[in-house]
Design a protein around this motif. Structure first.
Motif, PDB file in Angstrom:
ATOM      1  N   ALA A   1      10.934  60.032  48.664  1.00  0.00           N
ATOM      2  CA  ALA A   1      11.508  58.988  47.805  1.00  0.00           C
ATOM      3  C   ALA A   1      10.402  58.113  47.232  1.00  0.00           C
ATOM      4  CB  ALA A   1      12.480  58.146  48.622  1.00  0.00           C
ATOM      5  N   PRO A   2      10.629  57.552  46.042  1.00  0.00           N
ATOM      6  CA  PRO A   2       9.645  56.609  45.504  1.00  0.00           C
ATOM      7  C   PRO A   2       9.459  55.427  46.478  1.00  0.00           C
ATOM      8  CG  PRO A   2      11.275  57.188  43.842  1.00  0.00           C
ATOM      9  CD  PRO A   2      11.756  57.764  45.136  1.00  0.00           C
ATOM     10  N   GLN A   3       8.270  54.834  46.431  1.00  0.00           N
ATOM     11  CA  GLN A   3       7.934  53.755  47.372  1.00  0.00           C
ATOM     12  C   GLN A   3       8.961  52.622  47.334  1.00  0.00           C
ATOM     13  OE1 GLN A   3       5.413  54.121  49.634  1.00  0.00           O
ATOM     14  NE2 GLN A   3       6.384  52.322  50.537  1.00  0.00           N
ATOM     15  N   ALA A   4       9.469  52.335  46.128  1.00  0.00           N
ATOM     16  CA  ALA A   4      10.415  51.214  46.003  1.00  0.00           C
ATOM     17  C   ALA A   4      11.645  51.439  46.885  1.00  0.00           C
ATOM     18  CB  ALA A   4      10.843  51.060  44.544  1.00  0.00           C
ATOM     19  N   ARG A   5      12.118  52.683  46.974  1.00  0.00           N
ATOM     20  CA  ARG A   5      13.296  52.969  47.813  1.00  0.00           C
ATOM     21  C   ARG A   5      12.905  52.950  49.287  1.00  0.00           C
ATOM     22  NH1 ARG A   5      18.613  52.323  48.342  1.00  0.00           N
ATOM     23  NH2 ARG A   5      17.957  51.063  46.601  1.00  0.00           N
ATOM     24  N   GLN A   6      11.742  53.482  49.586  1.00  0.00           N
ATOM     25  CA  GLN A   6      11.293  53.446  50.985  1.00  0.00           C
ATOM     26  C   GLN A   6      11.197  52.002  51.473  1.00  0.00           C
ATOM     27  OE1 GLN A   6       8.077  56.092  52.222  1.00  0.00           O
ATOM     28  NE2 GLN A   6       8.219  57.160  50.270  1.00  0.00           N
ATOM     29  N   ASP A   7      10.787  51.118  50.570  1.00  0.00           N
ATOM     30  CA  ASP A   7      10.681  49.693  50.942  1.00  0.00           C
ATOM     31  C   ASP A   7      12.058  49.116  51.293  1.00  0.00           C
ATOM     32  OD1 ASP A   7       8.000  49.892  50.506  1.00  0.00           O
ATOM     33  OD2 ASP A   7       8.029  48.886  48.543  1.00  0.00           O
ATOM     34  N   VAL A   8      13.089  49.536  50.517  1.00  0.00           N
ATOM     35  CA  VAL A   8      14.453  49.061  50.806  1.00  0.00           C
ATOM     36  C   VAL A   8      14.856  49.519  52.211  1.00  0.00           C
ATOM     37  CG1 VAL A   8      16.904  49.258  50.156  1.00  0.00           C
ATOM     38  CG2 VAL A   8      15.144  49.054  48.369  1.00  0.00           C
ATOM     39  N   TRP A   9      14.582  50.775  52.514  1.00  0.00           N
ATOM     40  CA  TRP A   9      14.983  51.314  53.812  1.00  0.00           C
ATOM     41  C   TRP A   9      14.295  50.565  54.951  1.00  0.00           C
ATOM     42  CZ3 TRP A   9      13.923  56.968  51.847  1.00  0.00           C
ATOM     43  CH2 TRP A   9      14.966  57.341  50.993  1.00  0.00           C
ATOM     44  N   GLU A  10      13.034  50.285  54.723  1.00  0.00           N
ATOM     45  CA  GLU A  10      12.290  49.564  55.771  1.00  0.00           C
ATOM     46  C   GLU A  10      12.835  48.141  55.929  1.00  0.00           C
ATOM     47  OE1 GLU A  10       7.834  48.862  57.347  1.00  0.00           O
ATOM     48  OE2 GLU A  10       8.407  50.598  56.175  1.00  0.00           O
ATOM     49  N   ARG A  11      13.031  47.488  54.796  1.00  0.00           N
ATOM     50  CA  ARG A  11      13.512  46.102  54.824  1.00  0.00           C
ATOM     51  C   ARG A  11      14.877  46.009  55.499  1.00  0.00           C
ATOM     52  NH1 ARG A  11      14.763  44.711  49.144  1.00  0.00           N
ATOM     53  NH2 ARG A  11      16.902  45.228  49.745  1.00  0.00           N
ATOM     54  N   GLU A  12      15.733  46.952  55.210  1.00  0.00           N
ATOM     55  CA  GLU A  12      17.112  46.896  55.736  1.00  0.00           C
ATOM     56  C   GLU A  12      17.273  47.640  57.060  1.00  0.00           C
ATOM     57  OE1 GLU A  12      19.111  44.860  54.411  1.00  0.00           O
ATOM     58  OE2 GLU A  12      17.844  44.477  52.657  1.00  0.00           O
ATOM     59  N   ASP A  13      16.189  48.200  57.558  1.00  0.00           N
ATOM     60  CA  ASP A  13      16.203  48.921  58.832  1.00  0.00           C
ATOM     61  C   ASP A  13      17.213  50.076  58.814  1.00  0.00           C
ATOM     62  OD1 ASP A  13      15.490  49.541  61.392  1.00  0.00           O
ATOM     63  OD2 ASP A  13      16.812  48.073  62.348  1.00  0.00           O
ATOM     64  N   ILE A  14      17.195  50.826  57.724  1.00  0.00           N
ATOM     65  CA  ILE A  14      18.079  52.004  57.680  1.00  0.00           C
ATOM     66  C   ILE A  14      17.281  53.300  57.495  1.00  0.00           C
ATOM     67  CG2 ILE A  14      20.203  50.826  56.962  1.00  0.00           C
ATOM     68  CD1 ILE A  14      19.570  51.941  54.099  1.00  0.00           C
ATOM     69  N   ALA A  15      15.964  53.236  57.675  1.00  0.00           N
ATOM     70  CA  ALA A  15      15.185  54.488  57.668  1.00  0.00           C
ATOM     71  C   ALA A  15      15.525  55.233  58.958  1.00  0.00           C
ATOM     72  CB  ALA A  15      13.700  54.174  57.596  1.00  0.00           C
ATOM     73  N   PRO A  16      16.097  56.435  58.848  1.00  0.00           N
ATOM     74  CA  PRO A  16      16.581  57.098  60.060  1.00  0.00           C
ATOM     75  C   PRO A  16      15.469  57.621  60.959  1.00  0.00           C
ATOM     76  CG  PRO A  16      16.870  58.517  58.155  1.00  0.00           C
ATOM     77  CD  PRO A  16      16.368  57.211  57.633  1.00  0.00           C
ATOM     78  N   ARG A  17      15.679  57.428  62.246  1.00  0.00           N
ATOM     79  CA  ARG A  17      14.759  57.970  63.257  1.00  0.00           C
ATOM     80  C   ARG A  17      15.216  59.402  63.562  1.00  0.00           C
ATOM     81  NH1 ARG A  17      16.469  53.815  67.514  1.00  0.00           N
ATOM     82  NH2 ARG A  17      18.410  54.606  66.651  1.00  0.00           N
ATOM     83  N   ALA A  18      14.943  59.891  64.767  1.00  0.00           N
ATOM     84  CA  ALA A  18      15.370  61.255  65.108  1.00  0.00           C
ATOM     85  C   ALA A  18      16.879  61.385  64.900  1.00  0.00           C
ATOM     86  CB  ALA A  18      15.012  61.555  66.556  1.00  0.00           C
ATOM     87  N   ILE A  19      17.307  62.555  64.413  1.00  0.00           N
ATOM     88  CA  ILE A  19      18.710  62.754  64.032  1.00  0.00           C
ATOM     89  C   ILE A  19      19.649  62.557  65.229  1.00  0.00           C
ATOM     90  CG2 ILE A  19      20.365  64.435  63.120  1.00  0.00           C
ATOM     91  CD1 ILE A  19      17.722  65.745  61.794  1.00  0.00           C
ATOM     92  N   ASP A  20      19.323  63.227  66.326  1.00  0.00           N
ATOM     93  CA  ASP A  20      20.210  63.103  67.504  1.00  0.00           C
ATOM     94  C   ASP A  20      20.242  61.656  67.996  1.00  0.00           C
ATOM     95  OD1 ASP A  20      20.468  65.794  67.254  1.00  0.00           O
ATOM     96  OD2 ASP A  20      19.350  66.326  69.054  1.00  0.00           O
ATOM     97  N   MET A  21      19.122  60.984  67.867  1.00  0.00           N
ATOM     98  CA  MET A  21      19.046  59.580  68.322  1.00  0.00           C
ATOM     99  C   MET A  21      19.998  58.704  67.501  1.00  0.00           C
ATOM    100  SD  MET A  21      15.738  57.055  68.374  1.00  0.00           S
ATOM    101  CE  MET A  21      14.609  58.182  69.147  1.00  0.00           C
ATOM    102  N   GLU A  22      20.012  58.952  66.200  1.00  0.00           N
ATOM    103  CA  GLU A  22      20.886  58.132  65.346  1.00  0.00           C
ATOM    104  C   GLU A  22      22.363  58.367  65.689  1.00  0.00           C
ATOM    105  OE1 GLU A  22      19.833  55.713  64.027  1.00  0.00           O
ATOM    106  OE2 GLU A  22      17.844  56.073  63.218  1.00  0.00           O
TER     107      GLU A  22
END
Ligand code: SF4
Ligand code: MSK
Length: 632
Positions: free
Chosen positions: A166-187
């Motif tokens: 994803a473009p950096q701008a979207r990655q920043d949203v995920w980081e800011r909102e804490d929705i960047a997914p970790r391991a799939i089973d963990m989520e």
């Protein structure tokens, strides 16, 4: 049997009349037997998460019980129920992906499971930072990449590797909102924990955790499922196929492959080419062996081999009712438990193949990577030997089929775009830039991904086809997957001739690029292809995809997987239109969070709209607003 919502489907009436004559029960009989569906369930306010319940709270604030025994209110109950649908959907897609990765781990140069797209293997290995990705021995590299992918399901630290697409701008949203997914089973596990009795009750917190789990599906499970299937079985290229029940051939042994996982289906397609089986079929009085597909196993096989599409989700019973199917072979997901009993009304053998989807009343042949080709051989033999058992008096195949074009992976789309790139200009080859350019120039007003199932709450295929026809008329290019793609195929929208239904701009693009206005991008996990395409387009301009005039649409969805998908599409910054209202209306707060408030922190939101024509009007306003904001 209620037929009032079947008028749109040309084969339904005759098929259901035949079912009645044959004494066969269908989904319509069962739907009628359900009578009125539960209003509490429909509003999402029934909780049975613990054994003090079930508790149902009033869907209308101020009337009746406002809290369950533990004190959970409508907001909590709705949010938890919705989140658990996401967990179910993400699990299904991701576990499918895990099976694909296991198959890749079992590849050998001389086995039936082998690497068919070595370039993609090396590309993704390099993308994931494997040293020597371009020099290592093919199978050593495949096994190393597969092990790395298995880590994406359970690694203790870090987030999903594909997020970097994803473009950096979207990655920043995920980081800011804490929705960047970790391991799939963990989520998935965290979400199930979080929604356990006595855990989270804050509906916004549950929504956010659900969103992150959805993201683990889209950018984890589904994307791994797609990319690794391509490495194993080949990246799809544009090809011809045909669709609808008329692809069932009365003179051949017909085998219906249904479900989602291509591992066994690939072996069946391979085995069916064996001249010995074809001779065997002829000896039994058939002209040959005809493999036809349904749902997403059908999509996987049509994308890579042009296998004919018998129909979509809602037609699974109709296939058997033709009386001309020798075997239905299923793997996982979207398979009616009713099928074995229906098959027994005819001569059809119903064969399930996955312990995860063992179906009562079936014949079970356990598939594994070690025995895959043997399993396929056995299945073909059973089907061929069953041909003489067909009862000619029960055979009635609707005389309706439609030619179609399929196979538009991201790579296939780029390949088509490359053919029109003017090499005398600075235009780069091998990119989606020409597509972004025509959108920016206004020749095309925007793009829509139309996906998802059928649902007997609405007229079969009507919403899919109406939305698609109205959008292309308004110069919106469409990509489709899943049962929406099969609806589009049957309606003739996946043809070059469909350009005649388009507005001027889109028609010109179709002519120049030599593509249909609606592009079949694959199965349900292949919505990750759409995600990738949109992000590549955003990358060309260096912007957040949320700014692009692009929408996601699920006009007739029904499954938990669709809920996970809708979440990751919104989480990826794309407004998502749902033609079936999710079971959340019992909480006005949660509904508002989904349809309005999340715009604030995600840059996208859900839209609920049952009427496909009204939906298209709303989409056009949405796309034009995005264009205005971009100044294009
Ligand atoms: Fe009832 Fe609460 Fe148990 Fe749900 S978790 S069933 S609302 S007591
Ligand atoms: S098959 S999930 S009915 S699209 Fe993927 Fe169709 Fe929906 Fe199943």
């Amino acid at each position: 049997m209620s037929n009032e919502i079947l008028n749109y489907d040309k084969v339904a009436e005759a098929s259901l009349a035949k079912a009645k004559r044959d004494g066969a029960e269908t989904m319509w009989d069962r739907k009628a037997a359900q009578k009125t569906q539960c209003g509490f369930g429909e509003a999402g306010v029934c909780c049975r998460i613990c054994a003090m319940g079930p508790c149902r709270v009033s869907p209308v604030p101020g009337k009746g019980a406002e809290r369950g025994i533990c004190g959970a209110n409508a907001d909590t109950i709705v949010a938890r129920n919705f989140a658990r649908m996401i967990a179910g959907g993400a699990s299904a897609h991701s576990d499918h992906a895990r099976d694909i990765v296991h198959a890749m781990h079992a590849t050998k140069a001389e086995g039936p499971f082998k690497i068919r797209d070595e370039a993609k293997l090396r590309r993704i290995s390099a993308e994931w930072g494997i040293e020597g990705a371009d020099t290592k021995e093919t199978y050593a590299l495949a096994h190393e990449l597969a092990e790395m992918a298995l880590g994406e399901f359970g690694k203790p630290f870090g987030t999903q590797r594909f997020l970097k697409r994803a473009p950096q701008a979207r990655q920043d949203v995920w980081e800011r909102e804490d929705i960047a997914p970790r391991a799939i089973d963990m989520e998935v596990t965290t979400l199930m924990h979080s929604t356990h009795m006595g855990c989270a009750s804050d509906y916004e917190s549950i929504f956010r955790r659900g969103m992150r789990t959805g993201m683990a599906d889209g950018w984890g499970g589904s994307m791994i499922g797609t990319e690794f299937s391509d490495i194993l079985y080949g990246t799809p290229t544009a090809k011809a196929s045909s669709s609808n029940l008329g692809v069932i051939d009365k003179d051949q042994v017909n085998i219906l492959i249904h479900g989602h996982d291509p591992n066994l289906a690939e072996m069946i397609v391979l085995a069916a080419e064996n001249p010995e089986f074809i001779e065997m079929a002829k000896a039994k009085g058939a002209k040959g062996i005809n493999i036809v597909g349904m749902c997403c196993t059908g999509n996987e096989m049509t994308m890579r081999h042009g296998i004919k599409i018998a129909g979509n989700f809602y037609q699974q019973e109709m296939c058997i009712i033709t009386g001309a199917i020798e075997a239905v072979v299923v793997d996982v997901q979207c398979i009616f438990p009713a099928l074995p009993a229906l098959a027994k009304k005819y001569h059809t053998r119903f064969i399930s193949t996955s312990e995860k989807a063992k179906i009562a009343g079936d014949m079970f042949i356990k598939f594994s990577e070690a025995t895959g080709l043997d399993n396929a051989n056995e299945i073909i033999k059973i089907a061929v030997e069953n041909f003489p058992n067909r009862d000619a008096s029960k055979v009635e195949i609707p005389d309706i089929k439609q030619d179609t074009l399929v196979g538009y992976s991201v790579e296939a789309i780029i390949d088509h775009l490359d053919k029109v790139v003017n090499t005398n200009t600075s235009d780069a080859m091998g990119t989606v830039k020409p597509l972004t350019d025509v959108i920016y120039a206004g020749v095309i007003r925007g793009a829509a991904g139309v996906v998802g199932c059928n649902n007997p709450k609405v007229e079969h295929d009507y919403a899919h086809v109406t939305v698609l026809k109205e959008l292309i008329k308004r110069d919106v290019i469409c990509v489709v997957t899943g049962c929406a793609a099969q609806a589009a195929a049957k309606a003739g929208l996946l043809t070059l001739e469909a350009k005649e239904m388009c507005g001027r701009g889109l028609k010109e693009v179709c002519e120049r690029v030599n593509i249909p206005p609606v592009l079949h991008m694959g199965s349900c996990v292949d919505i990750s292809r759409i995600l990738h395409l949109v992000n590549l387009c955003a990358d060309v301009k260096g912007i957040d995809p949320a700014l692009l005039p692009v929408v996601g649409i699920a006009p007739e969805w029904m499954s938990e997987k669709a809920v996970a998908i809708a979440n990751y599409v919104v989480g990826s910054g794309i407004n998502t239109y749902l033609g079936i209202i999710p079971q959340v209306l019992g909480s006005p707060n949660f509904t508002k969070l989904m349809t309005e408030d999340c715009q604030e922190f995600l840059g996208a939101h859900f839209v609920f709209e049952k009427d496909p024509l009204v939906m298209v009007d709303k989409i056009m306003v949405d796309l034009e607003d995005k264009r205005t904001a971009l100044g294009i």
